[in-house]
Write a protein that holds these residues in place. Sequence first.
Motif, short mmCIF file in Angstrom:
data_model
loop_
_atom_site.label_atom_id
_atom_site.label_comp_id
_atom_site.label_asym_id
_atom_site.label_seq_id
_atom_site.Cartn_x
_atom_site.Cartn_y
_atom_site.Cartn_z
N LEU A 136 48.83 62.72 96.02
CA LEU A 136 49.89 63.29 95.17
C LEU A 136 49.75 64.81 95.07
O LEU A 136 50.72 65.55 95.22
N ASN A 183 50.91 51.88 95.65
CA ASN A 183 51.51 53.13 95.15
C ASN A 183 51.36 54.27 96.16
O ASN A 183 52.29 55.05 96.37
N ASP A 202 54.37 56.32 97.61
CA ASP A 202 54.38 57.79 97.46
C ASP A 202 54.56 58.46 98.82
O ASP A 202 55.30 59.43 98.95
N HIS A 218 57.56 60.92 99.69
CA HIS A 218 57.32 62.36 99.89
C HIS A 218 57.51 62.79 101.33
O HIS A 218 57.87 63.94 101.59
N ASN A 252 57.28 51.27 91.20
CA ASN A 252 57.21 52.21 92.33
C ASN A 252 57.69 51.53 93.61
O ASN A 252 58.49 52.07 94.38
#
Lengths: 484, 484
Positions: free
Chosen positions: B195, B251, B255, B259, B321
């Motif tokens: 992240l 997750n 993610d 992204h 998510n």
Amino acid sequence: MTNIDFLKKADDNLPEIKSTIIKPSVETKRLEAGSEIIIDLGNHYVGYFSFRMWYLDEYIDAPVTLAVRFLETEGELDDDYSVYGGWLCQSWLQEDIIKVDFPGIYDMQRRYAARFIKIKVLHTPKPLTLSDFSFRAVSSADMSKLPPFKTEDVELAAIDRVAVNTLKNCMQRVFEDGPKRDRRLWIGDLRLEALANYYTFRDTALVKRCLYLFAASERNSLGFLPGYVYENPVFVSGTWFIVDYSMMYVNSLCDYYRHIGDKQTFLDLYPLARSLMDSAHLTTHATGLLDVPEEDIFIDWCAGLEKRGALFGVYLYTLENLVSTLEAMSHPDAELYAERLARGRELAKKLLFNPDRCAFINDIDKGQYSVHTAAWMVLGGVVTGDVAKRVILDVILSPDSVKPFTPYMHHYTVEALVKAGLVDEAVKYIKQIWGGMVKLGADTFFEAYVPTDPDFSPYDDRKVNSMCHAWSCTPTYFIRKLGL
Amino acid sequence: MTNIDFLKKADDNLPEIKSTIIKPSVETKRLEAGSEIIIDLGNHYVGYFSFRMWYLDEYIDAPVTLAVRFLETEGELDDDYSVYGGWLCQSWLQEDIIKVDFPGIYDMQRRYAARFIKIKVLHTPKPLTLSDFSFRAVSSADMSKLPPFKTEDVELAAIDRVAVNTLKNCMQRVFEDGPKRDRRLWIGDLRLEALANYYTFRDTALVKRCLYLFAASERNSLGFLPGYVYENPVFVSGTWFIVDYSMMYVNSLCDYYRHIGDKQTFLDLYPLARSLMDSAHLTTHATGLLDVPEEDIFIDWCAGLEKRGALFGVYLYTLENLVSTLEAMSHPDAELYAERLARGRELAKKLLFNPDRCAFINDIDKGQYSVHTAAWMVLGGVVTGDVAKRVILDVILSPDSVKPFTPYMHHYTVEALVKAGLVDEAVKYIKQIWGGMVKLGADTFFEAYVPTDPDFSPYDDRKVNSMCHAWSCTPTYFIRKLGL
């Protein structure tokens, strides 16, 4: 100031280091924190160690801390390193604490001298194995150049084998004194290694290199050589100037010419030899004997030894070697030194010899009766024939005489016996001293050996003794030269 | 069995390690046995250390033994390593005892994490100097890729700088958890590092590599992932299977898609994500909540923490998510997980929420009132709006609630504040926790930080704590994402 020309000539003769891989066979065991294993290399070697660390039940999630200890003899396996009473730096103890971060081959970086390797697992969170032990033995000695040698005497054959191994393991970038400690070039060791070398590997360049290294060094105000030099990674002169070792340098140069016949090198270095002899001569002006500070004399690691008589013997012995070398090349200086030799012998006989007791017991040595003085007087030619025979035998056999502590002095005792014509007794002496070490399981000969005191250390702690020491390699010289 | 295809894809994304040489300036002093020097690198780095050892008055005639210690913070400089009370292997303590055989440059072989280096001379026969200190800092992070960032808030600017440094020093062959310890890839750290990475270095390949490494690993009988894997020098699956970390893997994958938009990789790894979610779902058959062994749950290093409520929140958060990711690509599975999410939220509200106290105090958590359960319930969308605001604020401010011990759980607390719309409170929390570490002089953020107990260690000895820990790097994620 370092003599750069001589240093360059030394480096022109830098030897190639040869490697041999030793793969000891050791059963693979489950090891945990506190476990120990002992690896027997089967012989004494000098070099680099590697092994494989691997996990057993599961991957080891932390570095593994190992204490890896290198022992030159079996008798050192149970030594307690937590107690150290020596006066040499304890960094010489061959133990390293390492952390192995990952499973796989681990190469230890330092050079060690060892027959045995003992590994203790200090910290690990999980069980592990150690395997694939490999020791890359290094030496500049070329084993293929070793002449075949046969003797009927199995004891001498064993002594010769151990002596050659000692020499081989001390032959590195220079003739080292000991590959465990001090790992450097000392004149006293060089002289004896070179003698053994002429009858074994015959590495001419290595002798030449070492002669030039000392020629490059800085002498003290009296003109004497440092007893040792360092040459790796930089050339540095030693700071202990030893008068008898300075004489041994002259002997080494003479030996070199007589064994190799390299007149050019001899003449290149002869001015240094002459200067050393003249420095010695200058100290004789008061008494006729060499008058130098006590701490500038070595002779032997022997507490309380009176060294004046022996030192003068070293001087006479050196003069004799020099005179015969100069005479062999019809050098005009021969006469001068022959004259000094003759006068020195007369003086020694007068001041040092006690004809009533047929022994070298005198005021100069404060009445002390030592093998050292006797051997050096015989070697210096102060007594000859039957007198020499009696002098050297009596002192060796006497229960009251001071005896040598190091194979360095044992060597010159044997040489005195040989010079006196007592070859059988010389053989007996070799078997007693060096054979005694062989009986203790020696793969190489020790720095110090006192039959009555196997734990003797010149440094007050046996753990720091060097058990493969150059000055102990000379039985091969006697055995092969005399065809024993 | 290791999935070799996935392992190959992981290795196709092995990053290049970049080096930077740090040359700290330290006054050269005369050092003898017992002397100490401290080198300040000026910042926290990960890498390799070298120095020059030289002699002063005369050449050092023995190896020099040094204890070289690497400290991540100034507060560790005076630690006593002779006392160790931790339950992790003490090999993690960054101290090596080395013997320097020759004057010159000495290259230490192992990798260390350090701001300070403390060298103590243990044994030397002569004085020496240590100089030319050089630290080759390594990281796979490319500093030139770091987007310029400005904030008016100097406190947040400092926090961002330390967070980026933490991330950089943990970015090596994988996203490591801590470069001092454990130096490996953990799912919980990976998720937070990834992240932070999306808003800083944007190293897509490294995230991909780490996702494939876990995909290559061996799952347990319940179908969950190991919490960590090793990949150097061999790939080995971890043996602690953590249910909440398995959710964090899902997750991380979501993610990554959101992204980076790399649909191919998402679909390649989606079967694993689905299988992890199904494994979690299977454990709900009795109570509707995740029913897994206590030791298979992490949540936080917090003694006595009741984890059931929090774990269910992690599950719901993951479902949310996953659903939004699947919906973004119109994936048919979105509906199934949306349904499970809706049912799970209802159940959580019924079983875990106490409407009278407007708090997550319940029998499942044995009446324990913790930030952990509250934060995860908010993140799982069990409460929203003003209720969520009150729930999370009350528990943080309550003197009686169980508080997070690690920045890992602090991160999710901040995330819960942000999700509840409490951005100002999130900033305050960041300043309290990460700003608190900055006030202590941190160059990198710590593995554990308890403002009221600065010596807290999850391992019962602070000396083994990691003071540069990946899961602590996320303030940069919040600061840069939210433009704080």
